[in-house]
Design a protein around this motif. Structure first.
Motif, short mmCIF file in Angstrom:
data_model
loop_
_atom_site.label_atom_id
_atom_site.label_comp_id
_atom_site.label_asym_id
_atom_site.label_seq_id
_atom_site.Cartn_x
_atom_site.Cartn_y
_atom_site.Cartn_z
N THR A 130 0.71 -1.17 0.20
CA THR A 130 0.14 -0.12 -0.13
C THR A 130 0.96 1.38 -0.21
O THR A 130 0.34 2.24 -0.08
CB THR A 130 -0.76 -0.03 1.31
N GLU A 131 2.13 1.07 -0.04
CA GLU A 131 2.95 2.40 0.03
C GLU A 131 4.31 2.24 -0.99
O GLU A 131 4.32 1.09 -1.39
CB GLU A 131 3.57 2.43 1.41
N GLU A 132 4.57 3.40 -1.48
CA GLU A 132 5.77 3.14 -2.32
C GLU A 132 7.07 2.44 -1.73
O GLU A 132 7.42 2.44 -0.51
CB GLU A 132 6.30 4.45 -2.83
N LEU A 133 7.69 1.58 -2.54
CA LEU A 133 8.74 0.86 -2.19
C LEU A 133 9.85 0.61 -3.10
O LEU A 133 9.46 0.83 -4.55
CB LEU A 133 8.19 -0.78 -1.87
N VAL A 134 11.14 0.18 -2.94
CA VAL A 134 12.03 0.00 -3.98
C VAL A 134 11.94 -1.32 -3.72
O VAL A 134 11.94 -2.28 -2.84
CB VAL A 134 13.48 0.51 -3.25
N VAL A 135 11.65 -2.14 -5.10
CA VAL A 135 11.33 -3.61 -5.14
C VAL A 135 12.81 -4.40 -4.88
O VAL A 135 13.86 -4.02 -5.26
CB VAL A 135 10.89 -3.79 -6.31
N ASP A 136 12.63 -5.29 -4.20
CA ASP A 136 13.53 -6.33 -3.79
C ASP A 136 13.05 -7.80 -3.92
O ASP A 136 11.79 -8.13 -4.20
CB ASP A 136 14.19 -6.14 -2.26
N ARG A 137 13.96 -8.82 -3.67
CA ARG A 137 13.39 -10.13 -3.91
C ARG A 137 12.54 -10.62 -2.78
O ARG A 137 11.80 -11.68 -2.95
CB ARG A 137 14.67 -11.07 -3.97
N TYR A 138 12.32 -9.88 -1.66
CA TYR A 138 11.30 -10.30 -0.77
C TYR A 138 9.87 -9.62 -0.88
O TYR A 138 8.82 -10.29 -0.76
CB TYR A 138 12.00 -10.31 0.73
N ASN A 139 9.91 -8.25 -1.25
CA ASN A 139 8.67 -7.73 -1.55
C ASN A 139 8.17 -7.76 -2.72
O ASN A 139 6.92 -7.38 -2.98
CB ASN A 139 8.67 -6.15 -1.10
N VAL A 140 8.98 -8.26 -3.53
CA VAL A 140 8.47 -8.40 -4.94
C VAL A 140 7.10 -9.19 -5.17
O VAL A 140 6.12 -8.64 -5.95
CB VAL A 140 9.51 -9.09 -6.19
N TRP A 141 6.90 -10.08 -4.27
CA TRP A 141 5.60 -10.78 -4.43
C TRP A 141 4.26 -10.01 -4.12
O TRP A 141 3.22 -10.64 -4.46
CB TRP A 141 5.68 -11.89 -3.60
N THR A 142 4.43 -8.88 -3.67
CA THR A 142 3.23 -7.84 -3.42
C THR A 142 3.30 -6.48 -3.99
O THR A 142 2.65 -5.82 -3.81
CB THR A 142 3.23 -7.53 -1.94
N CYS A 143 4.39 -6.84 -5.05
CA CYS A 143 4.65 -5.24 -5.74
C CYS A 143 4.44 -5.64 -7.43
O CYS A 143 4.86 -4.87 -8.01
CB CYS A 143 6.04 -4.84 -5.39
N ALA A 144 4.13 -6.84 -7.85
CA ALA A 144 4.19 -6.79 -9.30
C ALA A 144 3.56 -8.04 -9.76
O ALA A 144 3.65 -9.12 -9.28
CB ALA A 144 5.79 -6.95 -9.80
N THR A 145 2.87 -7.94 -11.13
CA THR A 145 2.51 -9.10 -11.93
C THR A 145 2.82 -8.70 -13.22
O THR A 145 3.16 -7.48 -13.39
CB THR A 145 0.98 -9.53 -11.50
N SER A 146 2.68 -9.54 -14.40
CA SER A 146 2.93 -9.00 -15.58
C SER A 146 2.48 -7.96 -16.02
O SER A 146 3.62 -7.11 -16.62
CB SER A 146 2.74 -10.37 -16.68
N TYR A 147 1.34 -7.54 -16.07
CA TYR A 147 0.56 -6.31 -16.74
C TYR A 147 1.15 -4.94 -15.72
O TYR A 147 0.65 -4.21 -16.55
CB TYR A 147 -0.60 -6.62 -17.06
N THR A 148 1.56 -5.22 -14.77
CA THR A 148 1.90 -4.16 -13.92
C THR A 148 3.32 -3.73 -14.06
O THR A 148 3.93 -2.78 -13.08
CB THR A 148 1.37 -4.16 -12.60
N ILE A 149 4.20 -4.34 -15.00
CA ILE A 149 5.39 -4.11 -14.98
C ILE A 149 6.17 -3.41 -16.21
O ILE A 149 5.80 -3.68 -17.26
CB ILE A 149 6.14 -5.61 -14.92
N PHE A 150 6.74 -2.41 -15.98
CA PHE A 150 7.38 -1.47 -17.02
C PHE A 150 8.90 -1.21 -16.79
O PHE A 150 9.30 -0.96 -15.88
CB PHE A 150 6.69 0.11 -16.81
N LEU A 151 9.47 -1.48 -18.02
CA LEU A 151 10.93 -1.73 -17.68
C LEU A 151 11.73 -0.95 -18.85
O LEU A 151 11.11 -0.74 -20.05
CB LEU A 151 11.68 -3.05 -17.92
N ARG A 152 12.87 -0.30 -18.38
CA ARG A 152 13.55 0.20 -19.64
C ARG A 152 14.08 -0.73 -20.49
O ARG A 152 14.35 -2.02 -19.99
CB ARG A 152 14.81 1.01 -19.24
#
Length: 278
Positions: A130-152
């Motif tokens: 529910t808050e802004e985060l720097v994504v890491d290998r532990y919180n990634v599970w509540t921060c991303a799914t395929s269609y919500t990912i944008f990458l350079r």
């Protein structure tokens, strides 16, 4: 900055048309839509033809399998920013404008993720931070799914191809997790990825009905979840914590006499374990 939107599709047309309409209505116009069609008929090709005068579309075909389709699409990207919309998700009119603005003002940012919401605005497809985060290998599970990912595009090059043994249509036991596994590759390369809960992508909630289809999906998805944990050498303590959460959900659902949801949680817990041990 130009976007390359890599969208695989199979078995849908009404949902694809909805997505196309929301893309045509984007306030940010510098994008290409790369459609990888896995249908045996021309339902999607007809939609592509009807929208081709409203946006730039690259039409491709591939063998079945979501990861296979995305790998085909990645060979054709020309944009500086890359994303992976599902064929049943849809965007707000300012979605691409918002994402482009974040990347334009943050040159050290290589990835941006958001959350999934149903049409009503409530969270869909799982639990979300529910808050802004720097994504890491532990919180990634509540921060991303395929269609919500944008990458350079540079991050995409570092991550390499999707693991075709993972994901829907792979033909393996591991029917999900390919996008988190992919994002973990970006993180391993030392690239900064941030999660922004204000970036909200619409997607239906698949668990409104607890039926055999939902249980079958739970087996494939959670086995894939567990497989990604194993592939990326997560510590046993973290894996067991995730399994215990589902087991606790099973116990709580039993206490409430909600036997279908209890069954779902038991499938999730057991398949996560099996996938981890695969």
């Amino acid at each position: 900055m130009k976007f390359s939107l890599v969208m695989a599709t199979l078995g849908r047309s009404t949902e694809v048309e909805r997505l196309f309409n929301t893309l045509a209505e984007q306030t940010y116009k510098d994008f290409e839509l790369i459609v990888i069609d896995q249908n045996e008929d021309d339902r999607v090709r007809r939609l592509v033809d009807s929208f081709s005068d409203r946006m730039e579309i690259v039409y491709l075909r591939s063998e079945k399998g979501l990861s296979r389709a995305r790998n085909v699409g990645l060979q054709h990207i020309r944009g500086e920013l890359v994303c992976f919309p599902d064929d049943d998700c849809w965007y707000r009119p300012d979605t691409l404008q918002y994402v482009a603005g974040r990347f334009a003002t943050e040159p050290a940012l290589f990835g941006l993720t958001g959350c999934s919401v149903a049409e009503s605005g409530v969270p869909s497809q799982g639990r979300w931070a529910t808050e802004e985060l720097v994504v890491d290998r532990y919180n990634v599970w509540t921060c991303a799914t395929s269609y919500t990912i944008f990458l350079r595009a540079e991050a995409v090059r570092q991550a390499g191809p999707f693991d075709e043994r993972l994901g829907v249509g792979s033909g393996s036991r591991w029917g999900a997790g390919e996008e988190v596994n992919y994002l973990l590759g970006v993180l391993k390369a030392g690239m900064r990825v941030c999660y922004d809960p204000a970036l909200r992508i619409f997607h239906p909630e698949p668990l409104l009905v607890m039926d055999e289809k939902a249980f079958s999906r739970a087996r494939l998805y959670n086995r894939g979840f567990g497989r990604v944990l194993g592939l990326n050498a997560y510590p046993a303590s973290f894996v067991l914590y995730l399994i215990a959460r589902s087991a606790a959900g099973c116990a709580l659902s039993l206490a409430k006499l909600n036997f279908k949801r209890a069954r779902y949680y038991w499938i999730a817990a057991s398949q996560r374990f099996l996938g981890w041990k695969d």
